[in-house]
Design a protein around this motif. Structure first.
Motif, PDB file in Angstrom:
ATOM      1  N   THR A   1      22.167  34.493 -29.360  1.00 59.92           N
ATOM      2  CA  THR A   1      22.135  35.076 -30.711  1.00 59.92           C
ATOM      3  C   THR A   1      22.737  36.483 -30.739  1.00 59.92           C
ATOM      4  O   THR A   1      22.472  37.248 -31.675  1.00 59.92           O
ATOM      5  CB  THR A   1      20.689  35.125 -31.239  1.00 59.92           C
ATOM      6  N   LEU A   2      23.560  36.823 -29.759  1.00 63.65           N
ATOM      7  CA  LEU A   2      24.208  38.136 -29.720  1.00 63.65           C
ATOM      8  C   LEU A   2      24.914  38.409 -31.050  1.00 63.65           C
ATOM      9  O   LEU A   2      25.731  37.623 -31.515  1.00 63.65           O
ATOM     10  CB  LEU A   2      25.214  38.168 -28.568  1.00 63.65           C
ATOM     11  N   SER A   3      24.566  39.533 -31.671  1.00 66.13           N
ATOM     12  CA  SER A   3      25.078  39.838 -33.005  1.00 66.13           C
ATOM     13  C   SER A   3      25.238  41.341 -33.171  1.00 66.13           C
ATOM     14  O   SER A   3      24.703  42.136 -32.392  1.00 66.13           O
ATOM     15  CB  SER A   3      24.105  39.336 -34.084  1.00 66.13           C
ATOM     16  N   LEU A   4      25.964  41.708 -34.213  1.00 69.86           N
ATOM     17  CA  LEU A   4      25.999  43.103 -34.645  1.00 69.86           C
ATOM     18  C   LEU A   4      24.905  43.297 -35.687  1.00 69.86           C
ATOM     19  O   LEU A   4      24.837  42.566 -36.676  1.00 69.86           O
ATOM     20  CB  LEU A   4      27.367  43.440 -35.245  1.00 69.86           C
ATOM     21  N   SER A   5      24.034  44.274 -35.431  1.00 72.11           N
ATOM     22  CA  SER A   5      22.914  44.448 -36.351  1.00 72.11           C
ATOM     23  C   SER A   5      22.375  45.870 -36.249  1.00 72.11           C
ATOM     24  O   SER A   5      22.974  46.755 -35.616  1.00 72.11           O
ATOM     25  CB  SER A   5      21.814  43.429 -36.042  1.00 72.11           C
TER      26      SER A   5
ATOM     27  N   GLU B   1      15.504  46.107 -47.830  1.00 78.28           N
ATOM     28  CA  GLU B   1      16.521  46.340 -48.861  1.00 78.28           C
ATOM     29  C   GLU B   1      16.831  47.829 -49.008  1.00 78.28           C
ATOM     30  O   GLU B   1      17.980  48.199 -49.280  1.00 78.28           O
ATOM     31  CB  GLU B   1      16.043  45.769 -50.189  1.00 78.28           C
ATOM     32  N   ASP B   2      15.824  48.681 -48.814  1.00 78.27           N
ATOM     33  CA  ASP B   2      15.993  50.118 -49.026  1.00 78.27           C
ATOM     34  C   ASP B   2      16.452  50.866 -47.770  1.00 78.27           C
ATOM     35  O   ASP B   2      16.627  52.088 -47.821  1.00 78.27           O
ATOM     36  CB  ASP B   2      14.671  50.733 -49.500  1.00 78.27           C
ATOM     37  N   LEU B   3      16.621  50.150 -46.650  1.00 70.68           N
ATOM     38  CA  LEU B   3      17.024  50.837 -45.426  1.00 70.68           C
ATOM     39  C   LEU B   3      18.357  51.556 -45.610  1.00 70.68           C
ATOM     40  O   LEU B   3      19.312  50.996 -46.143  1.00 70.68           O
ATOM     41  CB  LEU B   3      17.160  49.832 -44.276  1.00 70.68           C
ATOM     42  N   ARG B   4      18.400  52.796 -45.132  1.00 66.50           N
ATOM     43  CA  ARG B   4      19.658  53.548 -45.170  1.00 66.50           C
ATOM     44  C   ARG B   4      20.660  52.881 -44.236  1.00 66.50           C
ATOM     45  O   ARG B   4      20.366  52.596 -43.083  1.00 66.50           O
ATOM     46  CB  ARG B   4      19.404  54.990 -44.713  1.00 66.50           C
ATOM     47  N   PRO B   5      21.861  52.582 -44.696  1.00 65.17           N
ATOM     48  CA  PRO B   5      22.847  51.919 -43.830  1.00 65.17           C
ATOM     49  C   PRO B   5      23.193  52.766 -42.604  1.00 65.17           C
ATOM     50  O   PRO B   5      23.332  53.983 -42.693  1.00 65.17           O
ATOM     51  CB  PRO B   5      24.068  51.751 -44.750  1.00 65.17           C
ATOM     52  N   VAL B   6      23.297  52.111 -41.468  1.00 63.25           N
ATOM     53  CA  VAL B   6      23.718  52.754 -40.228  1.00 63.25           C
ATOM     54  C   VAL B   6      24.748  51.848 -39.572  1.00 63.25           C
ATOM     55  O   VAL B   6      24.817  50.652 -39.872  1.00 63.25           O
ATOM     56  CB  VAL B   6      22.529  52.996 -39.278  1.00 63.25           C
ATOM     57  N   PRO B   7      25.576  52.396 -38.676  1.00 59.12           N
ATOM     58  CA  PRO B   7      26.550  51.541 -37.997  1.00 59.12           C
ATOM     59  C   PRO B   7      25.861  50.415 -37.219  1.00 59.12           C
ATOM     60  O   PRO B   7      24.887  50.654 -36.508  1.00 59.12           O
ATOM     61  CB  PRO B   7      27.273  52.512 -37.053  1.00 59.12           C
ATOM     62  N   ALA B   8      26.369  49.201 -37.367  1.00 54.58           N
ATOM     63  CA  ALA B   8      25.814  48.059 -36.648  1.00 54.58           C
ATOM     64  C   ALA B   8      26.204  48.140 -35.170  1.00 54.58           C
ATOM     65  O   ALA B   8      27.304  48.602 -34.819  1.00 54.58           O
ATOM     66  CB  ALA B   8      26.319  46.756 -37.253  1.00 54.58           C
ATOM     67  N   VAL B   9      25.310  47.689 -34.310  1.00 58.04           N
ATOM     68  CA  VAL B   9      25.529  47.724 -32.860  1.00 58.04           C
ATOM     69  C   VAL B   9      25.237  46.340 -32.289  1.00 58.04           C
ATOM     70  O   VAL B   9      24.571  45.511 -32.929  1.00 58.04           O
ATOM     71  CB  VAL B   9      24.623  48.772 -32.192  1.00 58.04           C
ATOM     72  N   PRO B  10      25.727  46.044 -31.077  1.00 59.30           N
ATOM     73  CA  PRO B  10      25.377  44.764 -30.449  1.00 59.30           C
ATOM     74  C   PRO B  10      23.868  44.652 -30.230  1.00 59.30           C
ATOM     75  O   PRO B  10      23.230  45.576 -29.731  1.00 59.30           O
ATOM     76  CB  PRO B  10      26.132  44.798 -29.114  1.00 59.30           C
ATOM     77  N   THR B  11      23.309  43.525 -30.606  1.00 63.25           N
ATOM     78  CA  THR B  11      21.877  43.279 -30.463  1.00 63.25           C
ATOM     79  C   THR B  11      21.651  41.878 -29.894  1.00 63.25           C
ATOM     80  O   THR B  11      22.435  40.962 -30.127  1.00 63.25           O
ATOM     81  CB  THR B  11      21.135  43.388 -31.805  1.00 63.25           C
ATOM     82  N   HIS B  12      20.554  41.729 -29.181  1.00 67.40           N
ATOM     83  CA  HIS B  12      20.182  40.436 -28.607  1.00 67.40           C
ATOM     84  C   HIS B  12      19.681  39.495 -29.697  1.00 67.40           C
ATOM     85  O   HIS B  12      20.000  38.318 -29.709  1.00 67.40           O
ATOM     86  CB  HIS B  12      19.095  40.654 -27.552  1.00 67.40           C
ATOM     87  N   ARG B  13      18.828  39.997 -30.582  1.00 71.00           N
ATOM     88  CA  ARG B  13      18.295  39.322 -31.762  1.00 71.00           C
ATOM     89  C   ARG B  13      17.165  38.355 -31.479  1.00 71.00           C
ATOM     90  O   ARG B  13      16.536  37.859 -32.416  1.00 71.00           O
ATOM     91  CB  ARG B  13      19.386  38.569 -32.535  1.00 71.00           C
ATOM     92  N   ASP B  14      16.862  38.060 -30.209  1.00 73.11           N
ATOM     93  CA  ASP B  14      15.714  37.198 -29.903  1.00 73.11           C
ATOM     94  C   ASP B  14      14.969  37.777 -28.704  1.00 73.11           C
ATOM     95  O   ASP B  14      14.507  37.045 -27.832  1.00 73.11           O
ATOM     96  CB  ASP B  14      16.180  35.773 -29.611  1.00 73.11           C
ATOM     97  N   LEU B  15      14.835  39.089 -28.671  1.00 70.62           N
ATOM     98  CA  LEU B  15      14.300  39.745 -27.484  1.00 70.62           C
ATOM     99  C   LEU B  15      12.782  39.665 -27.456  1.00 70.62           C
ATOM    100  O   LEU B  15      12.103  40.113 -28.370  1.00 70.62           O
ATOM    101  CB  LEU B  15      14.753  41.213 -27.455  1.00 70.62           C
ATOM    102  N   HIS B  16      12.259  39.089 -26.375  1.00 72.67           N
ATOM    103  CA  HIS B  16      10.821  39.092 -26.128  1.00 72.67           C
ATOM    104  C   HIS B  16      10.592  39.230 -24.625  1.00 72.67           C
ATOM    105  O   HIS B  16      11.542  39.208 -23.824  1.00 72.67           O
ATOM    106  CB  HIS B  16      10.152  37.835 -26.693  1.00 72.67           C
ATOM    107  N   GLU B  17       9.334  39.386 -24.247  1.00 73.76           N
ATOM    108  CA  GLU B  17       9.023  39.757 -22.863  1.00 73.76           C
ATOM    109  C   GLU B  17       9.453  38.700 -21.850  1.00 73.76           C
ATOM    110  O   GLU B  17       9.723  39.028 -20.682  1.00 73.76           O
ATOM    111  CB  GLU B  17       7.529  40.063 -22.722  1.00 73.76           C
ATOM    112  N   LYS B  18       9.560  37.430 -22.271  1.00 74.49           N
ATOM    113  CA  LYS B  18       9.948  36.381 -21.337  1.00 74.49           C
ATOM    114  C   LYS B  18      11.459  36.282 -21.162  1.00 74.49           C
ATOM    115  O   LYS B  18      11.928  35.455 -20.370  1.00 74.49           O
ATOM    116  CB  LYS B  18       9.374  35.045 -21.802  1.00 74.49           C
ATOM    117  N   GLN B  19      12.211  37.093 -21.895  1.00 78.98           N
ATOM    118  CA  GLN B  19      13.671  37.148 -21.746  1.00 78.98           C
ATOM    119  C   GLN B  19      14.096  38.293 -20.834  1.00 78.98           C
ATOM    120  O   GLN B  19      15.293  38.545 -20.695  1.00 78.98           O
ATOM    121  CB  GLN B  19      14.329  37.366 -23.128  1.00 78.98           C
ATOM    122  N   ILE B  20      13.137  38.983 -20.222  1.00 80.47           N
ATOM    123  CA  ILE B  20      13.422  40.200 -19.479  1.00 80.47           C
ATOM    124  C   ILE B  20      12.983  40.039 -18.032  1.00 80.47           C
ATOM    125  O   ILE B  20      11.916  39.490 -17.758  1.00 80.47           O
ATOM    126  CB  ILE B  20      12.698  41.408 -20.112  1.00 80.47           C
ATOM    127  N   VAL B  21      13.795  40.500 -17.096  1.00 77.80           N
ATOM    128  CA  VAL B  21      13.414  40.577 -15.687  1.00 77.80           C
ATOM    129  C   VAL B  21      13.715  41.993 -15.189  1.00 77.80           C
ATOM    130  O   VAL B  21      14.689  42.625 -15.615  1.00 77.80           O
ATOM    131  CB  VAL B  21      14.142  39.527 -14.820  1.00 77.80           C
TER     132      VAL B  21
END
Length: 410
Positions: free
Chosen positions: A329-333, A296-316
């Motif tokens: 789950t590609l989102s702006l975050s 809740e207290d995070l300073r607002p920053v511009p949202a950017v494209p994010t994967h949102r479910d990134l873990h080691e098994k999603q990476i090659v």
């Protein structure tokens, strides 16, 4: 009780009993044979439309158990009849031998789903060949289909191996909504935005068949990252570069996932565990209150494209570049969401592997010098608590849950 009530966390006492008991041994042996032993509970999936789904691993098989109070043979038989209809085309999966009623459960082996008509390609090689030919504009030759993943009523992944050594992957979605088409369109937009020379690689989109809820992709070359030694540091460098590339893109019409949405997600999971695992809820309450306050207290920053479910098994990793899979789950975050989430997953992986991956967790941030470490730590804590609450509904060792919560509390 309605599915909406269960999804929001109002789980009745009856569910606690069924979660502890699980399916009967008789039903398990009916599906996978005598002597199979007790299956291992991997996940519990909650939905606002469908019954609670318990996912079990039984040797090489996956057993899907829908919690349907007062479920009976008639309901199982109706499901079997639907799957045998031409529009579903899954009779080749022998549903009559792979779906059974068991007290308050409807059990099935994965790969049968009346909401995913695209699964017919798993059982009909000729139809699979025709669909691929129509999408690609050329006959692929004989293909063999393999089930890679399946979440009942939601999605599945098939791999098609051609006789010439070429493979393709199909992501399947329900045809009753446009979710699959929307996600494929976002993947295509991401693909075009990346261009040819980019630190981030994603699967090449080959086309789609909306009538089957199918999106077809080329395989992504590479191997899972090894978080050990110099190879681990190289992987961190490549992953950081890929995330920077993703965050630099301008992609229109993406959904937003801000700190308030993350807080709502954490609260929903807490409401689920509280009535079922009250002792765990007590341990989580204070660190959860803390991280929700930090979000809740995070300073607002511009949202950017994010994967949102990134873990080691999603990476090659290949050719000193990172590839990332599954952009559903590609989102702006927040730019700290993906690094923090991946760090939390690496901490969990380290617990399973019985060795610390802390040096690689923080190695990810070396390649992202503009990202404040404190901000990443907040999203890491949120992900640690979310993982603890998700895996509370599994057969994971209690010591691992305690370690996730203790780490989040630091």
């Amino acid at each position: 009780m309605s599915a909406n009530a269960i999804a929001s966390g109002n789980l009745p006492d009856a569910f606690r009993t069924k979660l502890r008991e699980g399916p009967s041994q008789r039903a398990i042996e009916t599906l996978i044979g005598a002597g199979a032993g007790r299956p291992r509970l991997e996940r519990v999936h909650f939905s606002d439309r469908r019954p609670v789904l318990l996912q079990y691993a039984a040797g090489q098989q996956t057993v899907l158990a829908e919690w349907v109070p007062d479920a009976g043979e008639d309901q199982a038989a109706a499901t079997i009849r639907r799957l045998r209809k031409p529009r579903h085309g899954q009779a080749g999966g022998r549903p009559e031998a792979r779906i059974v009623a068991d007290r308050d459960f409807i059990l099935r082996l994965s790969g049968l789903d009346e909401r995913l008509p695209g699964l017919k390609l798993l059982y009909n090689a000729g139809t699979a060949r025709e669909v691929i030919a129509r999408i690609e504009g050329a006959d692929p030759g004989p293909v063999t289909a393999h089930l890679v993943a399946h979440r009942l009523g939601k999605r599945a992944v098939l791999r098609f191996d051609g006789a010439n050594g070429t493979s393709r992957f199909a992501r399947l979605r329900s045809v009753k909504s446009e979710t699959g088409q929307v996600q494929f369109a976002r993947h295509v937009a991401l693909w075009h935005a990346l261009g040819d020379k980019c630190a981030l690689r994603i699967p090449t989109p080959l086309g789609e068949d909306p009538a089957l809820g199918l999106a077809l992709y080329a395989p992504l070359a590479g191997t899972l990252p090894e978080f050990a030694g110099l190879d681990g540091y190289s992987a961190c460098r490549d992953i950081s570069a890929a995330l920077r590339a993703l965050q630099s893109l301008s992609i229109e019409s993406l959904p937003r996932h801000d700190a308030a949405a993350e807080t709502a997600l954490l609260q929903a999971w807490f409401w689920r565990i509280a009535p079922i695992f009250p002792d765990l809820a007590v341990a989580i309450r204070d660190p959860l209150d803390r991280v929700m306050g930090e979000l809740e207290d995070l300073r607002p920053v511009p949202a950017v494209p994010t994967h949102r479910d990134l873990h080691e098994k999603q990476i090659v990793i290949a050719r000193e570049a990172a590839g990332i899979l599954d952009f559903d789950t590609l989102s702006l975050s927040d730019p700290a969401l993906d690094p923090g989430n991946l760090q939390a997953h690496l901490f969990l992986a380290g617990l399973h592997w019985e060795r610390s991956l802390a040096t690689f967790e923080w190695g990810l941030l070396i390649g992202m010098p503009d990202l404040p470490v404190a901000r990443a730590r907040i999203w890491r804590r949120a992900a640690l608590l979310r993982l603890a609450m998700i895996y509370a509904f599994s057969d994971i060792a209690p010591a691992i849950l305690r370690s996730l919560i203790a780490e989040a509390a630091q």
